[in-house]
Structure formats: structure tokens, C-alpha cells
Write a protein that holds these residues in place. Structure first.
Motif, PDB file in Angstrom:
ATOM      1  N   GLN A  72       0.659  -1.224  -0.149  1.00 17.95           N
ATOM      2  CA  GLN A  72      -0.022   0.015   0.004  1.00 17.95           C
ATOM      3  C   GLN A  72       1.006   1.192   0.181  1.00 17.95           C
ATOM      4  N   LEU A  73       0.547   2.051  -0.751  1.00 20.35           N
ATOM      5  CA  LEU A  73       1.198   3.274  -0.879  1.00 20.35           C
ATOM      6  C   LEU A  73       0.449   4.683  -0.570  1.00 20.35           C
ATOM      7  N   VAL A  74       0.817   5.518   0.265  1.00 20.47           N
ATOM      8  CA  VAL A  74      -0.096   6.758   0.795  1.00 20.47           C
ATOM      9  C   VAL A  74       0.654   7.936   0.350  1.00 20.47           C
TER      10      VAL A  74
ATOM     11  N   LEU B 161       6.668  16.093  -1.764  1.00 17.65           N
ATOM     12  CA  LEU B 161       6.003  15.030  -1.795  1.00 17.65           C
ATOM     13  C   LEU B 161       6.439  14.112  -0.649  1.00 17.65           C
ATOM     14  N   SER B 162       5.593  13.272  -0.153  1.00 17.51           N
ATOM     15  CA  SER B 162       5.783  12.098   0.719  1.00 17.51           C
ATOM     16  C   SER B 162       5.020  10.956   0.311  1.00 17.51           C
ATOM     17  N   CYS B 163       5.366   9.713   0.435  1.00 12.20           N
ATOM     18  CA  CYS B 163       4.819   8.484   0.040  1.00 12.20           C
ATOM     19  C   CYS B 163       5.307   7.494   0.961  1.00 12.20           C
ATOM     20  N   ALA B 164       4.489   6.850   1.721  1.00 16.71           N
ATOM     21  CA  ALA B 164       4.768   5.858   2.747  1.00 16.71           C
ATOM     22  C   ALA B 164       4.268   4.486   2.407  1.00 16.71           C
ATOM     23  N   ALA B 165       4.919   3.812   2.216  1.00 20.19           N
ATOM     24  CA  ALA B 165       4.932   2.224   1.630  1.00 20.19           C
ATOM     25  C   ALA B 165       4.661   1.435   2.849  1.00 20.19           C
ATOM     26  N   SER B 166       3.661   0.514   2.571  1.00 19.87           N
ATOM     27  CA  SER B 166       3.403  -0.456   3.935  1.00 19.87           C
ATOM     28  C   SER B 166       3.065  -1.871   3.209  1.00 19.87           C
ATOM     29  N   GLY B 167       3.202  -2.670   3.985  1.00 19.70           N
ATOM     30  CA  GLY B 167       2.595  -4.134   3.602  1.00 19.70           C
ATOM     31  C   GLY B 167       3.980  -4.995   3.225  1.00 19.70           C
ATOM     32  N   SER B 168       3.879  -5.853   2.274  1.00 18.38           N
ATOM     33  CA  SER B 168       5.069  -6.784   1.815  1.00 18.38           C
ATOM     34  C   SER B 168       6.263  -6.167   1.263  1.00 18.38           C
ATOM     35  N   ILE B 169       7.041  -5.371   1.989  1.00 20.79           N
ATOM     36  CA  ILE B 169       8.146  -4.513   1.444  1.00 20.79           C
ATOM     37  C   ILE B 169       9.259  -5.525   1.163  1.00 20.79           C
ATOM     38  N   ALA B 170       9.590  -5.402  -0.268  1.00 22.86           N
ATOM     39  CA  ALA B 170      10.877  -6.259  -0.286  1.00 22.86           C
ATOM     40  C   ALA B 170      12.061  -5.679   0.203  1.00 22.86           C
ATOM     41  N   ARG B 171      13.083  -6.247   0.564  1.00 21.34           N
ATOM     42  CA  ARG B 171      14.145  -5.796   0.867  1.00 21.34           C
ATOM     43  C   ARG B 171      14.834  -4.890  -0.227  1.00 21.34           C
ATOM     44  N   PHE B 172      14.978  -5.522  -1.276  1.00 18.92           N
ATOM     45  CA  PHE B 172      15.488  -4.716  -2.545  1.00 18.92           C
ATOM     46  C   PHE B 172      14.083  -4.158  -3.315  1.00 18.92           C
ATOM     47  N   ASN B 173      14.314  -2.968  -3.492  1.00 18.63           N
ATOM     48  CA  ASN B 173      13.346  -2.387  -4.402  1.00 18.63           C
ATOM     49  C   ASN B 173      13.334  -1.135  -4.787  1.00 18.63           C
ATOM     50  N   VAL B 174      12.400  -0.573  -5.457  1.00 21.14           N
ATOM     51  CA  VAL B 174      12.453   0.725  -6.298  1.00 21.14           C
ATOM     52  C   VAL B 174      11.437   1.421  -6.046  1.00 21.14           C
ATOM     53  N   LEU B 175      11.486   2.712  -5.401  1.00 19.55           N
ATOM     54  CA  LEU B 175      10.334   3.491  -5.186  1.00 19.55           C
ATOM     55  C   LEU B 175      10.443   4.697  -6.081  1.00 19.55           C
ATOM     56  N   GLY B 176       9.485   5.348  -6.621  1.00 21.58           N
ATOM     57  CA  GLY B 176       9.416   6.381  -7.494  1.00 21.58           C
ATOM     58  C   GLY B 176       8.446   7.128  -7.598  1.00 21.58           C
ATOM     59  N   TRP B 177       8.306   8.130  -8.146  1.00 19.83           N
ATOM     60  CA  TRP B 177       7.312   9.111  -8.543  1.00 19.83           C
ATOM     61  C   TRP B 177       7.135   9.351 -10.154  1.00 19.83           C
ATOM     62  N   TYR B 178       5.800   9.070 -10.536  1.00 23.88           N
ATOM     63  CA  TYR B 178       5.501   9.451 -12.069  1.00 23.88           C
ATOM     64  C   TYR B 178       4.425  10.579 -12.033  1.00 23.88           C
TER      65      TYR B 178
ATOM     66  N   ASN C 233      14.428   4.346   4.370  1.00 24.38           N
ATOM     67  CA  ASN C 233      14.493   2.909   4.441  1.00 24.38           C
ATOM     68  C   ASN C 233      13.840   2.260   5.674  1.00 24.38           C
ATOM     69  N   ALA C 234      14.138   2.978   6.601  1.00 28.40           N
ATOM     70  CA  ALA C 234      13.667   2.602   8.018  1.00 28.40           C
ATOM     71  C   ALA C 234      12.018   2.923   8.215  1.00 28.40           C
ATOM     72  N   LYS C 235      11.951   3.978   7.399  1.00 26.05           N
ATOM     73  CA  LYS C 235      10.220   4.240   7.479  1.00 26.05           C
ATOM     74  C   LYS C 235       9.558   3.753   5.979  1.00 26.05           C
ATOM     75  N   ASN C 236      10.332   3.038   5.082  1.00 24.48           N
ATOM     76  CA  ASN C 236       9.725   2.740   3.769  1.00 24.48           C
ATOM     77  C   ASN C 236       9.035   4.052   2.987  1.00 24.48           C
ATOM     78  N   THR C 237       9.638   5.295   3.159  1.00 28.09           N
ATOM     79  CA  THR C 237       9.125   6.487   2.766  1.00 28.09           C
ATOM     80  C   THR C 237       9.835   7.233   1.652  1.00 28.09           C
ATOM     81  N   VAL C 238       9.359   7.385   0.576  1.00 27.26           N
ATOM     82  CA  VAL C 238      10.065   8.223  -0.597  1.00 27.26           C
ATOM     83  C   VAL C 238       9.590   9.558  -0.385  1.00 27.26           C
ATOM     84  N   TYR C 239      10.594  10.482  -0.539  1.00 30.01           N
ATOM     85  CA  TYR C 239      10.066  12.101  -0.773  1.00 30.01           C
ATOM     86  C   TYR C 239      10.566  12.425  -1.968  1.00 30.01           C
TER      87      TYR C 239
END
Length: 117
Positions: free
Chosen positions: A3-5, A20-37, A73-79
Motif C-alpha cells: 500500500q502506498l499513501v 511530496l511524501s509517500c509511505a509504503a506498507s505491507g509486503s515490502i521487499a528488501r530490494f526495491n525501487v520507489l519512484g514518482w510518476y 528505508n527505516a520508514k519505507n518512505t520516499v520523498y
């Protein structure tokens, strides 16, 4: 499932800054890519910026030098720190998540940014 908020959109004037902020939750993989479109009316969705869990970044040509993506990464949040905003930056901005070893992609609900001239 992931889930992304998103938060932080709004109406600003040309030249302003916005984050902008986006918090990810749920089944977060150790290696991932977060982005903005983003998607402007009548246009295709385009890459704004992305950042890997290792910290590598990539930017769309139209925002290079003005926008900065970062993550906690500790918060699974991208800015997304946006500076020198232009009217052409007006769009709905979507947060995006992809695990590095999966084809599954998740999207946030989108947040509107309107830049007035």
C-alpha cells in the motif's frame, strides 16, 4: 500486497517549492525501487524520479536539477523535493513501488499538484 499513501500535493505558484511524501506498507521487499510518476491532462504518464533501496537515483529530463528524490528505508518512505516549480509541472503525481526481483508494480492513489503562473 503493498500500500502506498501519498501526501503533500496542492496549489502553488511558479517558482515555489513543494515536497511530496509517500509511505509504503505491507509486503515490502528488501530490494526495491520507489519512484514518482506524473500525468498531466491529455498526456501519458511519465517518469519523474526513482530511487533504489541502495540509493541510486534516476530523473526524468524535464525535472533534472530542480527535483530531488530521497528515501528513508527505516520508514519505507520516499520523498520528492520539488523546487523552481513551473506551470508545466502541473499534473497528478503518483507514487510507485516495484520489488527488484518481481514484475509486480504498485501505485498510490495520486496527488494533484497545480502550479499557477
Amino acid at each position: 500486497q503493498v500500500q502506498l499513501v501519498e501526501s503533500g500535493g496542492g496549489l502553488v505558484q511558479a517558482g515555489d517549492s513543494l515536497r511530496l511524501s509517500c509511505a509504503a506498507s505491507g509486503s515490502i521487499a528488501r530490494f526495491n525501487v520507489l519512484g514518482w510518476y506524473r500525468q498531466a491532462p491529455g498526456k501519458q504518464r511519465e517518469l519523474v524520479a526513482l530511487v533504489t533501496s541502495a540509493g541510486s537515483t534516476n530523473y526524468g529530463d524535464s525535472v533534472k536539477g530542480r527535483f530531488t528524490i530521497s528515501r528513508d528505508n527505516a520508514k519505507n518512505t520516499v520523498y520528492l523535493q520539488m523546487s523552481s516549480l513551473k506551470p508545466e509541472d502541473t499534473a497528478v503525481y503518483y507514487c510507485n513501488y516495484k520489488g527488484s526481483f518481481t514484475e509486480l508494480v504498485y501505485w498510490g492513489q495520486g496527488t494533484q499538484i497545480t502550479v499557477s503562473s
